[in-house]
Enzyme design. Structure first.
Site, short mmCIF file in Angstrom:
data_model
loop_
_atom_site.label_atom_id
_atom_site.label_comp_id
_atom_site.label_asym_id
_atom_site.label_seq_id
_atom_site.Cartn_x
_atom_site.Cartn_y
_atom_site.Cartn_z
N CYS A 185 0.84 -1.20 0.00
CA CYS A 185 0.00 0.00 0.00
C CYS A 185 0.88 1.25 0.00
O CYS A 185 1.75 1.39 0.86
CB CYS A 185 -0.89 -0.01 1.24
SG CYS A 185 -1.86 1.50 1.46
N CYS A 220 0.46 3.26 3.48
CA CYS A 220 0.97 2.87 4.80
C CYS A 220 1.99 1.73 4.75
O CYS A 220 2.47 1.29 5.79
CB CYS A 220 -0.19 2.46 5.71
SG CYS A 220 -0.93 0.87 5.28
N CYS A 266 -8.94 -5.53 -9.38
CA CYS A 266 -8.55 -4.52 -10.37
C CYS A 266 -8.02 -3.31 -9.59
O CYS A 266 -8.80 -2.58 -8.98
CB CYS A 266 -9.78 -4.17 -11.20
SG CYS A 266 -9.46 -3.03 -12.54
ZN LIG Z 1 -2.60 1.20 3.64
#
Ligand SMILES: [Zn+2]
Length: 189
Positions: free
Chosen positions: A98, A101, A169
């Site tokens: 991500c 984070c 997706c």
């Molecule tokens: Zn995150």
């Protein structure tokens, strides 16, 4: 979306036992490009941490951290243009984390070319995504978020390849790739 609403919809997808069972079936026709079959043991290149706290910061801190595009996708549930992401050409083994984070979300071993112009995966790492119904378009879609920072990543559809039949997706600008021979960065705190 409030935190309470998010966690009402947040459930772990896919359930790890389901995925392991599917992989153990051995009927895989996935984008696993190596000669080795996908097995539960080989599915995760970098394992996500066993436990982690949620991550929050102010809107201004998100704006300072992220590009305008990444902010729009992660914090305003936006979508990038198709074929915009350099991650579409990423062929190395590794982990997609991500961008908000640093939580590991996808293994390269579940990535495949869906022909849609967005990075596509047939499964996330277990326990790192939450979902909610997105009714912005006429046909409701299921969108998914990073379970740790609630950053919007993309939508999941039921037209993916074996072994799950799912297509995650994802917006490339919401992810960062870490090759298998590099250490994962620490989770942002
Ligand atoms: Zn995150």
């Amino acid at each position: 979306m409030t935190r309470k609403e998010f966690f009402r919809y947040a459930w772990m997808v896919p359930a790890a036992p389901l995925l392991l069972q599917a992989c153990a079936g051995g009927q895989s026709q996935t984008a696993n490009t190596s000669d080795d079959p996908v097995t539960p043991d080989s599915l995760v290149v970098h394992a996500p941490p066993e436990s982690f706290d949620t991550f929050e910061q102010s809107e201004q801190a998100w704006r300072d951290q992220l590009s305008d595009t990444a902010f729009h996708i992660l914090r305003e549930e936006g979508t990038e243009r198709p074929y915009a992401s350099p991650l579409l050409n990423e062929k190395r083994e590794g982990t997609f984390i991500c961008k908000g984070c640093n939580l590991p979300l996808f293994s390269s071993q579940t990535m495949y070319d869906s022909g849609t112009g967005w990075p596509s995966y047939w499964a996330p790492l277990a326990g790192v995504l939450g979902t909610k119904l997105d009714t912005k378009l006429l046909t409701p879609r299921t969108e998914y978020h990073c379970i740790r920072c609630e950053g919007h990543q993309g939508h999941v559809f039921e037209d993916g390849p074996d072994p799950t039949g799912l297509r995650y997706c994802n917006n490339g600008a919401a992810l960062r790739f870490v090759p298998a021979d590099e250490e994962l960065p620490p989770l942002r705190t």
